[in-house]
Structures are given as structure tokens and as C-alpha cells.
Design an enzyme around this catalytic site. Structure first.
Site, PDB file in Angstrom:
ATOM      1  N   ALA A  65       0.703  -1.373   0.058  1.00 43.04           N
ATOM      2  CA  ALA A  65       0.055   0.023   0.390  1.00 43.04           C
ATOM      3  C   ALA A  65       1.265   1.344   0.162  1.00 43.04           C
ATOM      4  CB  ALA A  65      -0.675  -0.345   1.470  1.00 43.04           C
ATOM      5  N   GLY A 109       0.784  -5.400   1.331  1.00 44.21           N
ATOM      6  CA  GLY A 109      -0.329  -5.410   0.796  1.00 44.21           C
ATOM      7  C   GLY A 109      -0.554  -5.959  -0.967  1.00 44.21           C
ATOM      8  N   GLU A 112      -0.027  -9.600  -0.419  1.00 43.14           N
ATOM      9  CA  GLU A 112      -1.520 -10.103   0.064  1.00 43.14           C
ATOM     10  C   GLU A 112      -2.078  -9.820  -1.527  1.00 43.14           C
ATOM     11  OE1 GLU A 112      -1.297  -6.849   3.263  1.00 43.14           O
ATOM     12  OE2 GLU A 112      -1.914  -8.060   4.639  1.00 43.14           O
ATOM     13  N   GLU A 132       5.197  -4.554   6.768  1.00 40.29           N
ATOM     14  CA  GLU A 132       4.392  -4.014   7.669  1.00 40.29           C
ATOM     15  C   GLU A 132       4.949  -4.058   8.727  1.00 40.29           C
ATOM     16  OE1 GLU A 132       3.244  -6.655   6.366  1.00 40.29           O
ATOM     17  OE2 GLU A 132       1.512  -5.733   5.124  1.00 40.29           O
TER      18      GLU A 132
END
Ligand code: DAK
Length: 258
Positions: A65, A109, A112, A132
Site C-alpha cells: 500500500a 499489500g 497479499e 509492515e
């Protein structure tokens, strides 16, 4: 239609969606994710699309992200913006196979997102990670759940807690990716795999996808019941007739998705 963050191409019945935000290593911001949602919804709607490839560039699938966008967000902002939601829902609702072709970084992300696909084929340069923790947060769109299912508790825990990356060989060894191909051949190879799937009966493809995914959601006996019912229902299709007849007549089947 032109997209700001994607290149889109068709190869027969395969749609290739390439994330293209090179200046930020394909970081996933709200606008990019809403384009991705629209693209996936379109794949579901368009009858000519039978398989989808999601890829990035040679250097990066997606570095996660967008940290610069998240930097100023607090608790309420992140809860309310929920900027991954439309893309996640679109992927969850896609009944056609979605294959991730990962080269370079697939982090946070990005990792993921790759794991939300039906399977991952990667290049020799792929690096997977959930870093993260280095930002003072944690995975938030399935990383702790899906990575654990793929690679087991010990490796998943280590990756999430230390933020270390996993290279392509380790990813293959651990079951995160189905296989590794040379970097320069990745896109072509994955498009060929998707093309082979696109030639099968779309009814079988759809039921297989549903049935394998069901194994994540239920216990064994319920999963087996679901599989058996799906198997039985395929005996009501013309494609079953064609597939078995073609075998006996020693020819290639021509499925009509009926
Ligand atoms: N966001 C924004 N910009 C990024 C970025 C990212 N994730 N990753 C890289 N960039 C930008 C860099 O800032 C740099 O920009 P400029 O300085 O040139 O303007 C440019 O891309 C090139 O990056 P580097 O100079 O760092 O390139 P290197 O080759 O040296 O390093 C790297 C590559 C991938 C190792 C490094 O860039 C890196 O560590 N990137 C961050 C990886 C990361 O921590 N990813 C996790 C992000 S957090 C949510 C659920 C989940 C999430 C969010 C919300 N909700 C439920 C709402 C997910 C969170 C995450 O993914």
C-alpha cells in the site's frame, strides 16, 4: 478505456492486467485500487474473458500500500477509507481464474494481493514479504491468514515478525508459488498457462475454482460433500459429453461451455 495505473491487453480469451506505477514501485493507492476493482468487475462481466493474469513490471509486482498516502491517516481515517475493499470484493466475486505473475517485489499489500489470486507463478527475481512491522503496523488484507495457510505457522510468523523477504526458491519450496520461470519468460509463460485454462470447459474451471477455495472455508467432510455435488452436476453438461467422447475418439475436445 484508458487506465492511469494499468496496461490492459487481451490474448485470445486471456485478459492481462499489468500494474503500471513505476515511479512508486507499483504502490497501491486508493485510485489504483479502484481502477483494479473496475478492471476485475469487467473481467467477470465480459463473456469473452475466460482467464485473467495480474502482473507488474520486471522489477516489482507491487511494493505494498502507498505509505506516503497512509502516513497522515489515523485510526478513524483508515477505518472509514477502507481503500482496499472494492478491489478485494471484486476479486472475491470473480468466478474466473486469476493468476498472479510476480517478478521482483511483492510486499505488504502487494504480497497479499498476489495471495488473493488463484495461484502464483513467479520469476527468479521474485521477493515476497510482509514488512509492515517495520512501519509500526501489521498486515491488514489477509497476510497473517493466507501466508500462514500457504507456508505454515513457523515461516509465516517469522516473516511477519521480522519483516524479512522470501526469495523465489524459498517461495516455491514452501508452497507459496506453483513454480518459478526465468524472468524474461514470465509473462509469456503465464499467459500460455492462462490460455490452456481458457480452452477447458468454463463450467469445470468455475467449479474447480469454487471447490478448491471451499477447502479453505470448511472442514474435510463438508468440503468433500461440496466437491462431490459439483462433480455430479458436471455430468449434466454437454462439455462432459464432448470431453469423454473426444477421449474415446482420440481427438482434442472442443468445449462449448454448455
Ligand atoms: N509506498 C509509497 N512509495 C513507495 C513504496 C510504498 N509502499 N515503496 C516504494 N516507494 C517509492 C519510494 O518512496 C521511492 O520514491 P521516491 O523516493 O523515488 O520518490 C520509489 O518508490 C523507489 O523506492 P526505493 O528508492 O525505496 O527503491 P529500492 O529499490 O531502494 O527499494 C523496496 C525497494 C521495495 C525494498 C523499498 O522501496 C521498500 O521497502 N518499500 C516499502 C515496502 C513496504 O514496506 N511495503 C508495505 C507497505 S504497508 C489496509 C490493509 C492493508 C494495507 C493497507 C491498508 N486496510 C485494511 C485499509 C497494507 C499496508 C502495506 O502494504
Amino acid at each position: 478505456m484508458a487506465y492511469k495505473f494499468f496496461e490492459v491487453e487481451n490474448d485470445n480469451h486471456v485478459r492481462i492486467i499489468q500494474i503500471n506505477r513505476p515511479d512508486a514501485l507499483n504502490a497501491l493507492n486508493a485510485e489504483l485500487l479502484s481502477e483494479l476493482a473496475a478492471l476485475i468487475i469487467e473481467c467477470q462481466r465480459d463473456k469473452s474473458v475466460r482467464a485473467v493474469v495480474l502482473t507488474g513490471t520486471e522489477k516489482v509486482f507491487a511494493a505494498g500500500a502507498d505509505i506516503k498516502d497512509m502516513h497522515d491517516k489515523g485510526f478513524v481515517d483508515i477505518v472509514e477509507s477502507d481503500f482496499f475493499r472494492p478491489a478485494i470484493e471484486a476479486i472475491e466475486n470473480l468466478e474466473k481464474p486469476l493468476i498472479a505473475a510476480v517478478s521482483g517485489y511483492a510486499l505488504g499489500g502487494g504480497c497479499e494481493l498476489a495471495m488473493m489470486c488463484d495461484f502464483i507463478i513467479c520469476s527468479e527475481s521474485a521477493q515476497f514479504g510482509q514488512p509492515e512491522i517495520n512501519l509500526g503496523v501489521m498486515a491488514g488484507i489477509g497476510g497473517t491468514q493466507r501466508l500462514t495457510k500457504f507456508v505454515g505457522k513457523s515461516k509465516s510468523m517469522e516473516m511477519h515478525l521480522t519483516g524479512r523477504f522470501m526469495n523465489a526458491e524459498e517461495a516455491e519450496r514452501s508452497g507459496l508459488v506453483s513454480r518459478i520461470v526465468p524472468t524474461s519468460e514470465l509473462r509469456q509463460e503465464v499467459v500460455e498457462v492462462a490460455g490452456k485454462i481458457a480452452e477447458k470447459s468454463s463450467l469445470s474451471v468455475r467449479y474447480i475454482k469454487e471447490s478448491v477455495n471451499r477447502s479453505y472455508e470448511t472442514g474435510l467432510s463438508e468440503g468433500l460433500r461440496f466437491e462431490r455435488k459439483s462433480f455430479h452436476s458436471l455430468f449434466g453438461t454437454d462439455d462432459k459429453e464432448e470431453g469423454m467422447t473426444a477421449f474415446i475418439e482420440k481427438r482434442k475436445p472442443h468445449f462449448r461451455n454448455q
